[in-house]
Enzyme design. Structure first.
Site, PDB file in Angstrom:
ATOM      1  N   SER A 688       0.800  -1.225   0.000  1.00 43.61           N
ATOM      2  CA  SER A 688       0.000   0.000   0.000  1.00 43.61           C
ATOM      3  C   SER A 688       0.833   1.275   0.000  1.00 43.61           C
ATOM      4  O   SER A 688       0.283   2.364  -0.138  1.00 43.61           O
ATOM      5  CB  SER A 688      -0.940   0.012   1.207  1.00 43.61           C
ATOM      6  OG  SER A 688      -0.216   0.037   2.415  1.00 43.61           O
ATOM      7  N   LYS A 731      -6.532   3.853   8.437  1.00 45.59           N
ATOM      8  CA  LYS A 731      -5.617   4.831   7.826  1.00 45.59           C
ATOM      9  C   LYS A 731      -6.212   6.236   7.841  1.00 45.59           C
ATOM     10  O   LYS A 731      -5.522   7.220   8.152  1.00 45.59           O
ATOM     11  CB  LYS A 731      -5.288   4.406   6.399  1.00 45.59           C
ATOM     12  CG  LYS A 731      -4.456   3.132   6.304  1.00 45.59           C
ATOM     13  CD  LYS A 731      -4.266   2.698   4.869  1.00 45.59           C
ATOM     14  CE  LYS A 731      -3.443   1.414   4.784  1.00 45.59           C
ATOM     15  NZ  LYS A 731      -3.265   0.942   3.392  1.00 45.59           N
TER      16      LYS A 731
END
Length: 794
Positions: A688, A731
């Protein structure tokens, strides 16, 4: 009796002391003879603790009914023994073995406590020992009769004669022989209650003479019938011998009564036909056996286990869906997937009536409430709760049981759990299923395949019982920290529910509504005495813990409350005590955890990424630097293989579009590029960070700083496609905590924003991207023309 005719010996012992109730045994006060005693009942353990903290004296008294677990004053005999505690060996299950030494007899006058423990007020009884030739004659008679019994009894060694010969004290001799005789509890209690040594000797001699007579009759029976028997008739002879002995003693046939009781229980058990046939077959075998034989004990134990299985007992489910959901919400914050699955099960059960129990596997990091959730589910359903820890189990027999051919064989943990629950439909939690192992004794994970298969577990077979046991009504829940260590066939039989770690906001709510009330009660404090601010909780969570669950958070909160309790106890503070960040630092010391926060990214070569960790989301800074040297990409920061591959893919994508990005080709051929991710002690991996790596490298090579206030995440391909990633909720929350107002996400992750609270979504601007060209335009303001791949030259 006056002092000139009797010697009264009264030891100096307290008149008040804790008491211990024992079953099926009478303890005599024999000096210098350690008496081992198995203990484990709560009141017994409390009495031992109280005695150990005082003079180490305890009063041991026999209970009249051995079935009672909490006998009261009326259930105990009046006479007992004052004993001194020599030592206490504790066992892992909370019980242990207590070693005592008898001091003197005693009579209970009153009970001073019967709740937390038994405590009594007693009168010590002196030994009344009249001198004279009659006492000496009784002692001599007892020793001679004892030697005769030793000669007649095959179970007594000849060394016992030496023990008798070496005892000179008449009282000691009477108590020692009386304690070893096979007498009823009532007869032994009569001996204990008799302080007159002469009368006690007479009673013991009478019992000993009866024992000698029985042994002589037994020898006579053996002599008369032995010649007419062969090996095949020996079993019949033993039964006839035992029957003759009982007839001479005039005793009731207690074993026959016990067999009749077992037969009655089999008739009333309601067990399935297969199990009932096995029970009746074993009962017939038991009736033909000598009750004293080892095989008889094995058969009796097997029958009792068959009868202990609650074949027909089930608890009624609470199918009030709303009430069950409310209870789950009250006891556990978050964990919505698990709670929704339980509510769905209840709803279907309510509509359909009968439904096989689901088999759920809760996977998540330690401390997130997987095991305690099972207890809450049982409470919500109105079922019994059973927990079995599988950590370190490596023997198949732990699950299926041992075959009865082995000495000491017992059923496996599944059948034991049903017995403990007392019903056939408990909530059964198999804890730490990912930590099973195997060795030469078998594979317990393979044994669980049948247990956890809804199509097979209605005929589960335990090696010890060897009859089908229906587990289809059991609601199995397993817990694990990792999925990769669970064998694939076992994993396939379970419904996997992944439980993520708690985010910062969830920990704050759990600390306020769940941990604080329990910890306040544990430390003897109330809400009126302590006021903990949200800032203090936030400081503890952010600066003193780094975990997925809340165990460390609970320990740190306990540390703060201990300091408060100390000040409240000594009266040094005004109430209520205000717990603020300064108080937290004074109690817990300097800050231990330093979370990432928003930093200046206006320098070229720095980009801000978002990362998922087991403890929640975090900010990830990626730094790039270039220097003269051989063409090489250096990666540091303890990166995993997947993240290294993302870095190589990023540099390859940039190199292929160097002309479109107006990057000098010599920067790739004559310079070394160094990519670093700070916090080098923490391992990092995953794809990611791909878009962040590309942004940091392009920022460095074009000398263009990144837009301030922007954080990003996303996987990349060599074609420049931005792929979706996981952990979006964690996140985004990490970005908001760090002060970022713009977040760049893969376009296909925009649907994940539904999991984020609406008020937080309103504060952040989300930028969906599907290609790296869009990323560079939003992050660096660089417009990249459409790339036309070059034709490879030959």
């Amino acid at each position: 009796m006056s002092d000139d005719t009797a010697l009264q010996r009264l030891p100096n012992v307290p008149r008040r002391m804790p008491a211990i109730a024992v079953k099926n045994a009478v303890i005599f006060p024999i000096p210098n003879l350690p008496i081992p005693l198995g203990v484990g009942r709560p009141r017994t353990m409390a009495a031992i603790e109280a005695a150990a903290s005082d003079a180490a004296y305890v009063f041991v008294v026999t209970q009249r009914d051995s079935e009672l677990e909490r006998p009261g004053p009326a259930d105990l005999y009046t006479y007992g023994s004052v004993c001194r505690i020599l030592r206490m060996n504790r066992a892992a299950d909370g019980g242990g073995e207590l070693t005592l030494e008898g001091v003197c007899r005693g009579r209970i006058n009153a009970f001073t406590d019967v709740d937390e423990m038994l405590a009594v007020e007693i009168t010590p009884l002196a030994e009344i020992q009249p001198p004279g030739a009659e006492l000496e004659a009784l002692v001599m008679s007892l020793k001679e009769l004892g030697e005769r019994v030793i000669d007649l009894s095959p179970r007594l060694p000849d060394e016992a004669k030496k023990v008798l010969a070496n005892i000179d004290d008449p009282a000691h001799l009477a108590d020692l022989v009386g304690s070893q005789l096979r007498l009823s509890t009532e007869d032994k209690q009569i001996l204990l209650a008799q302080p007159d040594v002469k009368q006690r000797l007479q009673l013991v001699i009478g019992h000993l003479a009866k024992e000698a007579e029985v042994l002589e009759i037994s020898g006579k029976i053996r002599t008369e019938v032995r010649d007419s028997l062969d090996k095949h008739q020996r079993e019949v002879f033993l039964r006839e011998q035992l029957r003759a002995i009982r007839k001479e003693l005039g005793e009731d046939d207690e074993d026959e009564d016990e067999l009749a009781e077992l037969a009655r229980r089999v008739d009333e058990s309601g067990m399935p036909d297969v199990a009932c046939k096995a029970a009746r077959r074993e009962l017939k075998r038991l009736q033909r056996m000598n009750p004293q034989s080892a095989e008889s004990t094995v058969a009796r134990t097997y029958l009792e286990w068959l009868l202990d299985v609650p074949w027909t007992t089930v608890t009624d489910d609470n199918i009030d869906v709303k009430a069950a959901k409310a209870l789950l919400d009250a006891e556990h914050y978050g964990l919505e997937k698990v709670k929704r699955r339980i509510v769905e099960y209840l709803a279907v059960r309510k509509l359909k009536g009968d439904l096989k129990g689901p088999i759920l596997c809760l996977v998540g990091p330690p401390g997130v409430g997987k095991t305690s959730l099972g207890r809450s589910v049982a409470k919500a359903l109105g079922r019994e709760f059973v927990r079995v820890s599988l950590g370190g189990v490596r023997d198949e027999a732990e699950i299926r049981g041992h075959r009865r051919t082995y000495i000491g064989a017992l059923p496996g943990r599944v059948v034991k759990g049903l017995k403990k629950a007392g019903s056939m439909n408990p909530v059964f939690v198999l804890d730490e299923i990912d930590k099973l192992s195997n060795d030469f004794r078998g594979d317990p994970a393979s044994a669980l395949l049948e247990v956890l298969d809804p199509e097979q577990n209605d005929t589960f077979s335990d090696h010890y019982l060897e009859v089908p046991v229906d587990l289809s009504q059991v609601l199995f829940m397993t817990t694990a920290n990792r999925l990769d260590t669970i064998p694939a066939p076992l994993r396939d039989r379970m419904e996997i529910i992944e439980i993520p770690g708690y985010i910062h906001e969830e920990k704050l709510a759990i600390a306020r509504h769940h941990l604080m009330p329990r910890l306040l009660a544990d430390h003897g404090l109330t809400d009126a005495q302590v006021a903990v601010s949200d800032e203090a909780l936030d400081r503890i969570i952010g600066h003193y813990t780094r975990e997925a669950g809340v165990r460390t958070l609970g320990r740190q909160l306990a540390g703060v409350l201990r300091s408060v309790a100390r000040d409240v106890a000594v009266g040094e503070v005004a109430l209520p005590v205000q717990v603020d960040p300064d108080r937290v630092r004074a109690a817990l010391g300097p800050q231990k955890i330093f979370p990432e926060s928003k930093e200046d990214t206006t320098s070229p070569g720095v980009a801000t990424g978002l990362a998922w960790t087991p403890t929640g989301g975090d900010i990830l800074f990626i730094e790039a630097s270039i220097m003269r040297g051989s063409a090489k990409l250096t990666l540091t920061g303890q990166l995993g293989e997947v993240m290294k591959e993302s870095a190589h893919a990023a540099i390859s994508w940039i190199h292929a579009r160097a002309d479109l990005l107006e990057i000098d080709e010599k920067l790739f051929s004559e310079h070394k590029i160094h990519l670093h991710l700070p916090s080098g002690a923490i391992p990092k991996d995953g794809p990611s960070a791909g878009v962040t790596i590309v942004t940091a490298l392009v920022s460095l090579l074009t000398n263009t700083p990144m837009n301030d206030g922007l954080a990003m995440t996303g996987e990349i391909t060599l074609r420049g496609v931005v792929l979706p990633v996981g952990g979006i909720k964690e996140k985004v929350l990490a970005a908001a905590r760090a002060g970022y107002t713009d977040v760049l996400l893969p376009e296909r992750n925009m649907g994940d924003l539904e999991e984020i609270p609406a008020d937080l979504r309103a504060k952040i601007t989300f930028h969906p991207v599907s290609r790296l060209e869009e990323v560079l335009e939003k992050a660096l303001g660089i417009t990249v023309p459409k790339h036309k791949p070059r034709k490879p030259s030959v």
